[in-house]
Design a protein around this motif. Structure first.
Motif, PDB file in Angstrom:
ATOM      1  N   UNK A  96       0.653  -1.182   0.053  1.00 43.06           N
ATOM      2  CA  UNK A  96       0.043   0.086   0.063  1.00 43.06           C
ATOM      3  C   UNK A  96       0.704   1.416  -0.166  1.00 43.06           C
ATOM      4  N   UNK A  97       1.777   1.338   0.774  1.00 38.16           N
ATOM      5  CA  UNK A  97       2.862   2.340   0.930  1.00 38.16           C
ATOM      6  C   UNK A  97       3.594   2.609  -0.433  1.00 38.16           C
ATOM      7  N   UNK A  98       4.014   1.399  -1.263  1.00 35.84           N
ATOM      8  CA  UNK A  98       4.369   1.616  -2.371  1.00 35.84           C
ATOM      9  C   UNK A  98       3.322   2.329  -3.530  1.00 35.84           C
ATOM     10  N   UNK A  99       2.394   1.597  -3.344  1.00 33.92           N
ATOM     11  CA  UNK A  99       1.311   2.381  -4.301  1.00 33.92           C
ATOM     12  C   UNK A  99       1.076   3.919  -4.026  1.00 33.92           C
ATOM     13  N   UNK A 100       0.944   4.056  -2.799  1.00 28.14           N
ATOM     14  CA  UNK A 100       0.606   5.582  -2.511  1.00 28.14           C
ATOM     15  C   UNK A 100       1.904   6.450  -2.979  1.00 28.14           C
ATOM     16  N   UNK A 101       3.112   5.927  -2.770  1.00 27.54           N
ATOM     17  CA  UNK A 101       4.198   6.848  -2.932  1.00 27.54           C
ATOM     18  C   UNK A 101       4.480   6.684  -4.409  1.00 27.54           C
ATOM     19  N   UNK A 102       4.729   5.656  -5.204  1.00 26.58           N
ATOM     20  CA  UNK A 102       5.078   5.559  -6.568  1.00 26.58           C
ATOM     21  C   UNK A 102       3.986   5.222  -7.477  1.00 26.58           C
ATOM     22  N   UNK A 103       2.900   4.496  -7.243  1.00 30.05           N
ATOM     23  CA  UNK A 103       1.788   4.243  -8.128  1.00 30.05           C
ATOM     24  C   UNK A 103       2.107   2.707  -8.427  1.00 30.05           C
ATOM     25  N   UNK A 104       1.208   2.015  -9.072  1.00 32.14           N
ATOM     26  CA  UNK A 104       1.181   0.669  -9.368  1.00 32.14           C
ATOM     27  C   UNK A 104       2.271   0.383 -10.406  1.00 32.14           C
ATOM     28  N   UNK A 105       2.614  -0.775 -10.554  1.00 28.14           N
ATOM     29  CA  UNK A 105       3.800  -1.293 -11.501  1.00 28.14           C
ATOM     30  C   UNK A 105       3.081  -0.949 -12.855  1.00 28.14           C
ATOM     31  N   UNK A 106       1.742  -1.299 -13.058  1.00 36.94           N
ATOM     32  CA  UNK A 106       0.944  -0.950 -14.252  1.00 36.94           C
ATOM     33  C   UNK A 106       1.134   0.610 -14.373  1.00 36.94           C
ATOM     34  N   UNK A 107       1.114   1.302 -13.591  1.00 38.99           N
ATOM     35  CA  UNK A 107       1.095   2.789 -14.047  1.00 38.99           C
ATOM     36  C   UNK A 107       2.456   3.232 -14.277  1.00 38.99           C
ATOM     37  N   UNK A 108       3.579   2.710 -13.641  1.00 39.08           N
ATOM     38  CA  UNK A 108       5.199   2.712 -13.933  1.00 39.08           C
ATOM     39  C   UNK A 108       5.341   2.012 -15.063  1.00 39.08           C
ATOM     40  N   UNK A 109       4.519   1.256 -15.990  1.00 40.49           N
ATOM     41  CA  UNK A 109       4.895   0.610 -16.850  1.00 40.49           C
ATOM     42  C   UNK A 109       5.906  -0.382 -16.636  1.00 40.49           C
ATOM     43  N   UNK A 110       5.982  -1.117 -15.544  1.00 42.23           N
ATOM     44  CA  UNK A 110       6.795  -2.142 -15.058  1.00 42.23           C
ATOM     45  C   UNK A 110       6.156  -3.571 -14.668  1.00 42.23           C
ATOM     46  N   UNK A 111       5.076  -3.604 -14.954  1.00 43.14           N
ATOM     47  CA  UNK A 111       4.286  -4.746 -15.085  1.00 43.14           C
ATOM     48  C   UNK A 111       4.638  -5.740 -16.120  1.00 43.14           C
ATOM     49  N   UNK A 112       5.311  -6.735 -16.131  1.00 38.87           N
ATOM     50  CA  UNK A 112       5.788  -7.580 -17.318  1.00 38.87           C
ATOM     51  C   UNK A 112       4.629  -8.125 -18.289  1.00 38.87           C
ATOM     52  N   UNK A 113       3.542  -8.419 -17.483  1.00 38.27           N
ATOM     53  CA  UNK A 113       2.215  -8.982 -17.956  1.00 38.27           C
ATOM     54  C   UNK A 113       1.400  -8.101 -18.865  1.00 38.27           C
TER      55      UNK A 113
END
Length: 158
Positions: A96-113
């Motif tokens: 939750x803290x990671x999402x609040x601070x940096x956004x989700x991996x999808x938002x950051x284009x870091x979700x490999x899926x």
């Protein structure tokens, strides 16, 4: 088929297809998002409602605007349920803290899926709009023919 029936049929189909799209894309964990989809239709209106976070399936969730923000208890509880459904033992608070601070991996284009946008929502909505346009055009043509040229629909010139 009248307009109310057409709208009701299409909104129900779109709701089902949206649930299927979420599942097929691998974005279904607990099933609560799909379960919270609901629709309403009236004679000249149809609406599909979903949870506030449904847009995050398409583009991801960005960081909080306030850099000192902390995740709510509800967010941590939702993430805990999500992690359990995924079989992860990660800390819900840390996620939750990671999402609040940096956004989700999808938002950051870091979700490999996924690439952004995922198409999970857009593809279904675009297909629904296209079907609805075609159905409405066909219904208007049918209606105009039957009202303007009643003899042509009841008898044949051939």
């Amino acid at each position: 088929m009248n307009l109310a029936q057409l709208l009701n049929s299409e909104i129900n189909r779109t709701q089902d297809e949206l649930g299927d799209s979420i599942t097929q894309s691998g974005q279904r964990a607990t099933g609560r998002t799909i379960a919270s989809l609901r629709n309403e239709s009236a004679p000249e209106l149809a609406r599909l409602y979903g949870p506030a976070h449904i847009g995050a399936l398409e583009e991801g969730a960005g960081p909080a605007k306030n850099p000192k923000a902390k995740p709510s208890r509800a967010m941590v509880a939702d993430i805990e349920a999500w992690l359990q459904a995924r079989g992860s033992d990660a800390s819900p608070w840390a996620v939750a803290m990671s999402i609040v601070r940096r956004g989700t991996r999808l938002y950051r284009n870091q979700d490999p899926r996924f690439s952004k946008p995922t198409g999970t929502l857009r593809s279904v909505i675009e297909a629904s709009r296209s079907r609805l346009r075609e159905s409405l055009n066909a219904e208007v043509r049918r209606s105009l023919r039957s009202e303007l040229f009643p003899d042509l629909t009841s008898t044949s010139a051939y």
